[in-house]
Every structure is written in structure tokens, then in C-alpha cells.
Design an enzyme around this catalytic site. Structure first.
Site, PDB file in Angstrom:
ATOM      1  N   ASP A  17      -0.808  10.761  11.694  1.00 17.84           N
ATOM      2  CA  ASP A  17      -1.452  10.271  10.479  1.00 17.84           C
ATOM      3  C   ASP A  17      -1.596  11.437   9.501  1.00 17.84           C
ATOM      4  O   ASP A  17      -2.685  11.941   9.245  1.00 17.84           O
ATOM      5  CB  ASP A  17      -2.828   9.692  10.835  1.00 17.84           C
ATOM      6  CG  ASP A  17      -3.416   8.863   9.704  1.00 17.84           C
ATOM      7  OD1 ASP A  17      -2.686   8.554   8.754  1.00 17.84           O
ATOM      8  OD2 ASP A  17      -4.617   8.530   9.779  1.00 17.84           O
ATOM      9  N   GLU A  96       3.506   3.821   1.339  1.00 19.32           N
ATOM     10  CA  GLU A  96       2.611   2.804   0.792  1.00 19.32           C
ATOM     11  C   GLU A  96       2.937   2.432  -0.648  1.00 19.32           C
ATOM     12  O   GLU A  96       3.214   3.286  -1.493  1.00 19.32           O
ATOM     13  CB  GLU A  96       1.160   3.301   0.870  1.00 19.32           C
ATOM     14  CG  GLU A  96       0.140   2.223   0.595  1.00 19.32           C
ATOM     15  CD  GLU A  96      -1.137   2.412   1.392  1.00 19.32           C
ATOM     16  OE1 GLU A  96      -2.087   1.671   1.143  1.00 19.32           O
ATOM     17  OE2 GLU A  96      -1.168   3.298   2.267  1.00 19.32           O
ATOM     18  N   LYS A 132       4.013  -0.057   3.452  1.00 18.75           N
ATOM     19  CA  LYS A 132       2.589  -0.312   3.662  1.00 18.75           C
ATOM     20  C   LYS A 132       1.986  -1.019   2.452  1.00 18.75           C
ATOM     21  O   LYS A 132       2.254  -0.662   1.307  1.00 18.75           O
ATOM     22  CB  LYS A 132       1.825   1.002   3.868  1.00 18.75           C
ATOM     23  CG  LYS A 132       2.086   1.673   5.195  1.00 18.75           C
ATOM     24  CD  LYS A 132       1.333   2.981   5.319  1.00 18.75           C
ATOM     25  CE  LYS A 132      -0.148   2.790   5.538  1.00 18.75           C
ATOM     26  NZ  LYS A 132      -0.835   4.082   5.735  1.00 18.75           N
ATOM     27  N   THR A 156      -2.015  -2.513   6.146  1.00 24.25           N
ATOM     28  CA  THR A 156      -3.071  -1.536   6.330  1.00 24.25           C
ATOM     29  C   THR A 156      -4.400  -2.053   5.784  1.00 24.25           C
ATOM     30  O   THR A 156      -4.496  -3.186   5.316  1.00 24.25           O
ATOM     31  CB  THR A 156      -2.657  -0.206   5.664  1.00 24.25           C
ATOM     32  OG1 THR A 156      -3.602   0.799   5.995  1.00 24.25           O
ATOM     33  CG2 THR A 156      -2.562  -0.342   4.158  1.00 24.25           C
ATOM     34  N   PHE A 178      -8.359  -0.510  11.172  1.00 30.70           N
ATOM     35  CA  PHE A 178      -9.055   0.760  10.956  1.00 30.70           C
ATOM     36  C   PHE A 178     -10.308   0.837  11.823  1.00 30.70           C
ATOM     37  O   PHE A 178     -11.297   0.158  11.556  1.00 30.70           O
ATOM     38  CB  PHE A 178      -9.433   0.896   9.479  1.00 30.70           C
ATOM     39  CG  PHE A 178      -8.328   1.409   8.601  1.00 30.70           C
ATOM     40  CD1 PHE A 178      -7.004   1.121   8.877  1.00 30.70           C
ATOM     41  CD2 PHE A 178      -8.612   2.174   7.493  1.00 30.70           C
ATOM     42  CE1 PHE A 178      -5.969   1.590   8.073  1.00 30.70           C
ATOM     43  CE2 PHE A 178      -7.585   2.654   6.670  1.00 30.70           C
ATOM     44  CZ  PHE A 178      -6.270   2.354   6.961  1.00 30.70           C
TER      45      PHE A 178
END
Length: 317
Positions: A17, A96, A132, A156, A178
Site C-alpha cells: 500500500d 485510481e 480504482k 475502494t 477499509f
């Protein structure tokens, strides 16, 4: 005994990440994932200054309004970072879409196709890219169409179970629930005491999604994200994938203790019936979940803020 990171890799695909190339080289993850916040951090590193300037130069040469040039520059930078990451990892990188498109189905699809086109221009096959987008109704709807066109997606900012249900029914490739941000909300808004990973509401959320998917035969990959501590990671050992920050990868790599498997497809059992949500069902269910509503909105706002900071940094070069 081997370290916990090595043990984890035997049962879970580990994803970095971060956009930090040196960290990715060190921890040898299968995949890597980026977002506006991570790209902003990467843009401040000396390693990326020439890449950022090259992205700005290309955007400027193509003309357009200031806004269009900034958007193009950020896309070029994101793809350049992703391309470099793909020279190291054997798997995929997640890139993203601008978070300002989180409620724009058409805009999300157009930007996704643009990003894929830039990767293909750089010689990267679309099979190595995950697009994303936030797990809004519009983001999920866009992802459903993109998947049908051969562009795989990573949904996400996923906090609520209805988001996971809708993503699976849309046939998205991967979701990123998350963990840490869910815990943050409960700490700020309740008297919840968390003594172990099993007590963590973020961990419990991912376990529920994992069991639901395996019980009902969904192929969507569950990738836990946004961890606050290694206890959360250890409690999800065996999850399809986990995306982990360099600091926590370092902690796992330094720990020689045993790491038992906690999740497995053959042990999954869900109490949730398979349910196909309409748009109205989805919006009402999210509205009923204060945590999911607030964290989704906050996450989108924060990504937009970091996108704007990145644009400001670019404009000042």
C-alpha cells in the site's frame, strides 16, 4: 521459524500500500496499490521529480485549459508511477480515478478508459491494471460496465456490507474494505474497547464479507486495507489479499512468532442470505449505517483534497 510476513505470504497475496519504489523492492509484494494520497506523498520524493516534470511538460504540450492540463498531468504521473511499480512487482497495480468523479458514472468510465489507454501506450497490458473507484452506487455501476469491457476494477472506500453485496453482484474483480478507518469511527463515536484483532469492528466487517462471498460462490477478491496495527492483519491471515503499508510490512518482517491461518474458503459460513440490491435498497441501507455513510463521504473528501494538493504542487513546478 520464519518471520510473520513470510508466513502470511503462504496463505494471502500481499499487496504493498505505497508508491514508494524502494519499499516495494524491499518487501517483494505480489501487487501494489496507489491512491491520490499516496501519489501526493510520492510526488514529494526526490526520485519522482523528473517524472513529475515530464508529466507536466507533456500535458502542457497538448494544450487545453489549465484545469484540463492539470488533470492530464496527474493522469500521466499516476501512470508513470504505476509503470515503474510494474517493473518490480509480478502482478498488478491499482490506479485510481479522480475522486471528484465518485458520483459520475459516465465520467468514471471515460477516465478509466483514458488511464488504460495510457498504460497500453506505455506497453502495459490492461490485465496488469486495476482501476480504482469509490464504492458509491455510481462507482459500482461504472465498474460493472468496465468489467464487461475487459477493464478490471478495484472498488475502494468500502465500509458497509451493502457496498460489498453490490460489488459482488456487479462482478467487480476486487474490493478493498477499509479496516482501520472503521475502527477509527467506532473509537470516536462509541465506548467500544478493542482488546484483540477479533474485537476490532473493521476486522469483523472483512470476515463477514469474506464468509458471504465464499458461502455464495462469488469470485470477487476480498482485499483488506487501511490497517492501523499488525493485530488487525494477523486476525485476517488467509484473506484473499491484504494491502499493507511499509511500516507494518517492516513490523511483520521483524516478528518471528507463529502466524496461524484465520480465514479459509472451506471454513467460511455466512448467516447472510444472498441478496440482490436495487439502487433504492443500496442507498437506504448505506443511509441506515452512520459509520459507512460518514466514512465514505470523508474518504472521498480526503482523496479530493489530496488530488487538489497534487495539482497545486504540479502548478508550482
Amino acid at each position: 521459524m520464519t518471520d510473520k510476513l513470510s508466513q502470511l505470504k503462504t496463505m494471502t497475496d500481499v499487496v504493498a500500500d505505497t508508491g514508494d519504489i524502494e519499499a516495494i523492492r524491499r518487501f517483494t509484494p505480489l501487487d501494489a496499490t496507489t491512491n491520490p494520497s499516496l501519489l501526493l506523498k510520492a510526488a514529494a520524493l526526490p526520485h519522482y521529480q523528473d517524472i513529475l516534470r515530464a508529466a507536466k511538460a507533456r500535458a502542457s504540450s497538448e494544450g487545453g485549459s489549465d484545469r484540463e492540463q492539470l488533470a492530464a498531468c496527474c493522469d500521466y504521473f499516476a501512470v508513470a508511477v504505476g509503470t515503474e511499480i510494474l517493473s518490480i512487482v509480478p502482478g498488478r497495480v491499482s490506479t485510481e480515478v479522480d475522486a471528484r468523479l465518485s458520483f459520475d458514472r459516465t465520467g468514471t468510465m471515460e477516465r478509466a478508459k483514458r488511464l488504460i489507454g495510457l498504460y497500453e501506450e506505455a506497453g502495459i497490458a490492461r490485465e496488469r491494471i486495476l482501476i480504482k473507484t469509490a464504492s458509491t452506487w455510481e462507482g459500482i455501476s461504472a465498474a460493472q460496465q468496465l468489467e464487461q469491457e475487459g477493464i478490471q476494477c478495484n472498488l475502494t472506500l468500502l465500509f458497509g456490507f451493502p457496498q460489498a453485496q453490490a460489488c459482488a453482484d456487479a462482478g467487480v474483480f476486487l474490493i478493498s474494505p477499509f479496516v482501520g478507518r472503521i475502527l477509527d469511527w467506532y473509537k470516536a463515536n462509541t465506548d467500544l474497547q478493542v482488546n484483540s484483532g477479533d474485537d476490532d469492528p473493521g476486522v469483523q466487517s472483512v470476515k463477514r464479507i469474506y464468509d458471504y462471498y465464499k458461502q455464495h460462490g462469488y469470485t470477487t477478491v476480498v482485499m483488506g486495507a487501511s490497517f492501523r496495527n499488525c493485530g488487525e492483519i494477523e486476525a485476517l491471515a488467509g484473506c484473499d489479499r491484504l494491502t499493507i503499508s511499509p511500516a507494518l510490512l517492516e513490523e511483520l518482517a521483524s516478528d518471528k512468532g507463529a502466524l496461524p491461518r484465520r480465514l479459509a474458503p472451506d471454513k467460511a459460513g455466512s448467516d447472510d442470505d444472498k441478496t440482490l440490491l436495487t439502487e433504492e435498497d443500496f442507498r437506504l441501507a448505506i443511509n441506515e449505517d452512520a459509520m459507512a455513510t460518514e466514512k465514505l463521504a470523508e474518504g472521498i473528501r480526503n482523496f479530493i483534497a489530496d488530488q487538489r494538493r497534487l495539482e497545486t504542487l504540479v502548478s508550482e513546478l
